[in-house]
Write a protein that holds these residues in place. Structure first.
Motif, PDB file in Angstrom:
ATOM      1  N   LYS A  60       0.848  -1.192   0.000  1.00 29.43           N
ATOM      2  CA  LYS A  60       0.000   0.000   0.000  1.00 29.43           C
ATOM      3  C   LYS A  60       0.882   1.240   0.000  1.00 29.43           C
ATOM      4  CE  LYS A  60      -4.499   0.536   0.495  1.00 29.43           C
ATOM      5  NZ  LYS A  60      -5.221   0.583  -0.726  1.00 29.43           N
ATOM      6  N   ARG A  61       0.719   2.094  -0.977  1.00 31.14           N
ATOM      7  CA  ARG A  61       1.474   3.338  -1.043  1.00 31.14           C
ATOM      8  C   ARG A  61       0.557   4.552  -0.843  1.00 31.14           C
ATOM      9  NH1 ARG A  61       5.158   0.217  -2.215  1.00 31.14           N
ATOM     10  NH2 ARG A  61       6.648  -0.156  -3.790  1.00 31.14           N
ATOM     11  N   THR A  62      -0.673   4.255  -0.498  1.00 33.37           N
ATOM     12  CA  THR A  62      -1.642   5.303  -0.205  1.00 33.37           C
ATOM     13  C   THR A  62      -2.238   5.025   1.170  1.00 33.37           C
ATOM     14  OG1 THR A  62      -3.413   4.039  -1.259  1.00 33.37           O
ATOM     15  CG2 THR A  62      -2.243   5.625  -2.643  1.00 33.37           C
ATOM     16  N   GLU A  63      -2.986   5.991   1.665  1.00 29.13           N
ATOM     17  CA  GLU A  63      -3.634   5.834   2.962  1.00 29.13           C
ATOM     18  C   GLU A  63      -4.637   4.679   2.916  1.00 29.13           C
ATOM     19  OE1 GLU A  63      -6.669   8.431   5.646  1.00 29.13           O
ATOM     20  OE2 GLU A  63      -5.037   9.519   4.666  1.00 29.13           O
ATOM     21  N   GLY A  64      -4.817   4.015   4.044  1.00 31.76           N
ATOM     22  CA  GLY A  64      -5.816   2.950   4.137  1.00 31.76           C
ATOM     23  C   GLY A  64      -5.187   1.568   4.160  1.00 31.76           C
ATOM     24  N   HIS A  65      -6.003   0.584   3.909  1.00 27.93           N
ATOM     25  CA  HIS A  65      -5.560  -0.798   3.949  1.00 27.93           C
ATOM     26  C   HIS A  65      -6.354  -1.595   2.916  1.00 27.93           C
ATOM     27  CE1 HIS A  65      -8.953  -0.295   6.700  1.00 27.93           C
ATOM     28  NE2 HIS A  65      -9.328  -1.490   6.296  1.00 27.93           N
ATOM     29  N   THR A 148      -9.613   4.242  -6.685  1.00 23.91           N
ATOM     30  CA  THR A 148      -9.997   4.922  -5.444  1.00 23.91           C
ATOM     31  C   THR A 148     -11.504   5.133  -5.403  1.00 23.91           C
ATOM     32  OG1 THR A 148      -7.856   6.028  -5.400  1.00 23.91           O
ATOM     33  CG2 THR A 148      -9.597   6.989  -4.047  1.00 23.91           C
ATOM     34  N   ARG A 152     -14.160   3.631  -2.713  1.00 22.83           N
ATOM     35  CA  ARG A 152     -15.048   4.548  -1.978  1.00 22.83           C
ATOM     36  C   ARG A 152     -16.513   4.101  -2.100  1.00 22.83           C
ATOM     37  NH1 ARG A 152     -12.410   8.986  -2.582  1.00 22.83           N
ATOM     38  NH2 ARG A 152     -12.807   9.157  -4.805  1.00 22.83           N
TER      39      ARG A 152
END
Length: 171
Positions: A60-65, A148, A152
């Motif tokens: 993961k290179r972005t926020e979250g999981h 993303t 969402r």
């Protein structure tokens, strides 16, 4: 616990299904539903890299999981409502590459008034964006990751069902 036979509700042999997964780059989420013990073949590779017998995502290179939605199976439909008695997470062959922590949430999906007019079980799937097309394709999605926006939308669908479920279960 009573002396009853436990049924693996998360097994594809009992009709469990993946409805959504955020990322399936290295290994398809359907692998976690396998009724068979995990295997490891040291020299088996595919275009995405090493073949693994579990669900493996990219770092993961972005926020979250990363997360997935599993529709639990029920084996023989005549067995009535099911209850989750225990959970087993097997990270065999992911030594050093396993997830550091896991959380599990459960929801009970029930028919609403519109669904009662339909004679099938689409209500079990149509609340999750993309679930019906995923199931209709009949293939895994290794080598893919959700956008993303798709993540969402799926999260919003889960939140909407969770709010409805909490109200139903507490009443």
């Amino acid at each position: 616990m009573t002396n009853t036979k436990l049924l693996n509700l998360s097994s594809s042999a009992n009709s469990a299904k993946i409805l959504f997964a955020t990322d399936e780059w290295f290994a398809s989420a359907e692998n976690i539903l396998s009724p068979y013990p995990p295997t490891f073949i040291a020299d088996l590779y595919c275009p995405e890299g090493k073949v693994m017998d579990g669900w493996e995502t990219r770092r993961k290179r972005t926020e979250g999981h990363d997360w997935c939605v599993v529709k639990l199976g029920c084996g023989d439909d005549s067995s009535g409502p099911m209850m989750i008695e225990s959970v087993e997470l097997d990270t065999g062959y992911f030594t050093g590459n396993q997830t550091p922590r896991v959380s599990i949430e459960a929801m009970k999906i029930t028919r609403n008034e519109q669904d009662c007019n339909v004679g099938n079980d689409d209500y079990l799937y149509n609340w999750m964006p993309g679930a019906i097309s995923r199931l209709a394709s009949g293939k895994s999605f290794q080598g893919t990751g959700q956008s993303t926006d798709a993540i969402r939308r799926a999260d919003a669908a889960c939140q909407a069902v969770a709010l409805n479920t909490t109200k139903q279960l507490s009443g």
